[in-house]
Design a protein around this motif. Structure first.
Motif, PDB file in Angstrom:
ATOM      1  N   ALA A 235       0.829  -1.208   0.000  1.00 15.77           N
ATOM      2  CA  ALA A 235       0.000   0.000   0.000  1.00 15.77           C
ATOM      3  C   ALA A 235       0.864   1.260   0.000  1.00 15.77           C
ATOM      4  O   ALA A 235       0.586   2.225  -0.722  1.00 15.77           O
ATOM      5  N   ALA A 236       1.930   1.257   0.806  1.00 16.89           N
ATOM      6  CA  ALA A 236       2.800   2.428   0.892  1.00 16.89           C
ATOM      7  C   ALA A 236       3.536   2.666  -0.424  1.00 16.89           C
ATOM      8  O   ALA A 236       3.664   3.816  -0.874  1.00 16.89           O
ATOM      9  N   SER A 337      16.188   2.863  -0.873  1.00 21.96           N
ATOM     10  CA  SER A 337      16.402   2.246   0.434  1.00 21.96           C
ATOM     11  C   SER A 337      15.212   2.395   1.365  1.00 21.96           C
ATOM     12  O   SER A 337      15.199   1.852   2.462  1.00 21.96           O
ATOM     13  N   SER A 338      14.200   3.134   0.909  1.00 22.06           N
ATOM     14  CA  SER A 338      12.986   3.294   1.716  1.00 22.06           C
ATOM     15  C   SER A 338      11.848   3.726   0.817  1.00 22.06           C
ATOM     16  O   SER A 338      12.062   4.186  -0.318  1.00 22.06           O
ATOM     17  N   VAL A 339      10.639   3.615   1.349  1.00 21.73           N
ATOM     18  CA  VAL A 339       9.475   4.009   0.561  1.00 21.73           C
ATOM     19  C   VAL A 339       9.490   5.509   0.282  1.00 21.73           C
ATOM     20  O   VAL A 339       8.917   5.980  -0.713  1.00 21.73           O
ATOM     21  N   ARG A 343       8.844   7.708  -4.885  1.00 26.16           N
ATOM     22  CA  ARG A 343       8.226   8.674  -5.800  1.00 26.16           C
ATOM     23  C   ARG A 343       9.262   9.331  -6.699  1.00 26.16           C
ATOM     24  O   ARG A 343       9.105   9.387  -7.926  1.00 26.16           O
ATOM     25  N   SER A 344      10.333   9.844  -6.100  1.00 30.26           N
ATOM     26  CA  SER A 344      11.338  10.552  -6.882  1.00 30.26           C
ATOM     27  C   SER A 344      12.105   9.599  -7.799  1.00 30.26           C
ATOM     28  O   SER A 344      12.504   9.975  -8.904  1.00 30.26           O
ATOM     29  N   ALA A 345      12.305   8.341  -7.352  1.00 31.55           N
ATOM     30  CA  ALA A 345      13.013   7.376  -8.189  1.00 31.55           C
ATOM     31  C   ALA A 345      12.217   7.040  -9.442  1.00 31.55           C
ATOM     32  O   ALA A 345      12.773   6.911 -10.536  1.00 31.55           O
TER      33      ALA A 345
END
Length: 387
Positions: A235-236, A337-339, A343-345
């Motif tokens: 979901a995240a 490395s994290s949620v 978005r930016s990736a």
């Protein structure tokens, strides 16, 4: 000939073997797979008709739980010792006897064993059969390999056998994703690069992925694979991706089928459509996709790159960090490395012609590899195909 395939009983280990099985059947050979009885539906629904299922051993969760008990480690994040015990110890303790008897009764002529399955070499050594290794993922880390070999050697010694090197390696893992040491292979063992492809279900009546509405927005596929399908994580990740002006298709995998909290179709914060689908062969899901967001499972990576689709990878465990390293080194994707970085990736990859070009180069190299039929001929007719 009678070709026996051996694999750890998980989708990511079994499904990459399907094209080789199809090729063998097309060439008139008989084919069986020795894998846990718990994988019966996987064999029935996802492998070619005509593949015989020889049940042996437990499913992966049982292997991991027992290994954790023996080593005092964690089930989902095992230590190096736990990895060795899982694939070199528990797997052989619980599976080898059944597998040997099944192979003997089936009258196998040759064994093809995926890289993590120590059962194949054990069966071959016990019955005096030639065997071939199939690689469909990044090279096993050296410390893992040592731990697996150590645990397996103790079982082999107890059985009075000493498996030899494989007669050859059928390399589904693309050369452009190999590191220098892996590219060298084993001394004296020929390596034949073999074309891999995204998984397709053999049944014509299988459910299909939803057709794209053609909104003009980029399309992003989010898949956590079949093991790390945590509902909160999915979901995240989906919400993070959907902050971009993109349409999102997210697969629930196997563990999350029917979870409505995660699986409700909706509009993302960036204005695009968010659609959830159950487990569907990834070849269908990749149609029209611009970026794949995943955890770095070998099946997802190979499938995506076979279509020339770049990746955003957030590895969670198993061999996913090693796989992600190879994708990033090839320039065909990026790691997060994290949620918070997702978005930016996604935006970065969508805007990078270079990353897409690198993914397409990997796809081209995969297409130039040997056809699965040639790979089977190299096994059944030694010397007929040059590595």
């Amino acid at each position: 000939m009678r070709l026996l395939f051996s694999a750890v009983p998980a989708h990511g280990h079994v499904l990459p073997l399907a094209p080789l099985m199809s090729a063998a059947l097309d060439l008139g050979h008989e084919v069986a797979v020795v894998v846990s009885a718990g994988a019966a539906e996987l064999v029935r629904a996802e492998l070619p008709a005509g593949v015989e299922h020889l049940p042996a051993g437990p499913m992966p969760v049982e292997l991991a739980v027992e290994a954790a008990k023996r080593t005092g480690g964690e089930v989902m994040t095992p230590s190096v010792e736990g990895i060795g015990e899982t694939f070199g110890g528990v797997l052989l303790d619980t599976t080898a006897d059944e597998a040997v008897e099944a192979a003997r009764a089936w009258r196998a002529d040759v064994v093809l064993s995926e890289i993590y399955c120590t059962v194949g070499a054990t069966v071959a050594a016990t019955l005096g059969l030639p065997w071939h290794r199939v690689t469909m993922t990044a090279a096993i880390p050296a410390d893992w390999q040592s731990a697996i070999e150590k645990a397996a050697a103790a079982r082999h010694e107890a059985r009075g056998i000493r498996p030899g090197a494989p007669a050859s390696v059928l390399g589904l893992w693309p050369p452009l994703l190999r590191d220098t040491d892996d590219a060298a292979g084993e001394p004296g063992v020929p390596v034949l690069p073999v074309r891999s492809r995204a998984h397709r279900r053999p049944s014509a009546t299988a459910p299909c992925a939803p057709a794209s509405a053609g909104t003009g927005r980029p399309k992003v596929l989010v898949t956590l694979g079949t093991v790390f399908s945590d509902s909160a994580v999915l979901a995240a990740v989906v919400d993070a991706v959907a902050e971009n002006p993109v349409d999102v298709v997210a697969t629930l995998g196997l563990a999350l089928q029917g979870e409505q909290v995660v699986g409700e179709d909706r509009r993302g914060a960036g204005g695009g459509e968010v659609t959830f689908v159950p487990f569907v062969p990834i070849d269908e899901l990749l149609r029209g996709v611009d970026v794949v967001v995943g955890v770095g499972g070998a099946g997802t990576v190979l499938a995506s790159l076979s279509h020339g689709v770049p990746l955003v990878l957030w590895p969670q465990g198993a061999d996913q960090p090693a796989i992600t390293d190879r994708v990033v080194a090839a320039g065909a994707g990026v790691r997060v490395s994290s949620v918070a970085d997702v978005r930016s990736a996604v935006a970065e990859v969508l805007g990078s012609a270079d990353v897409r070009k690198r993914a397409e180069e990997v796809a081209s190299s995969m297409a130039e590899a040997a056809d699965p039929r040639d790979a089977i001929r190299s096994v059944t007719e030694p010397g007929s195909v040059s590595p």
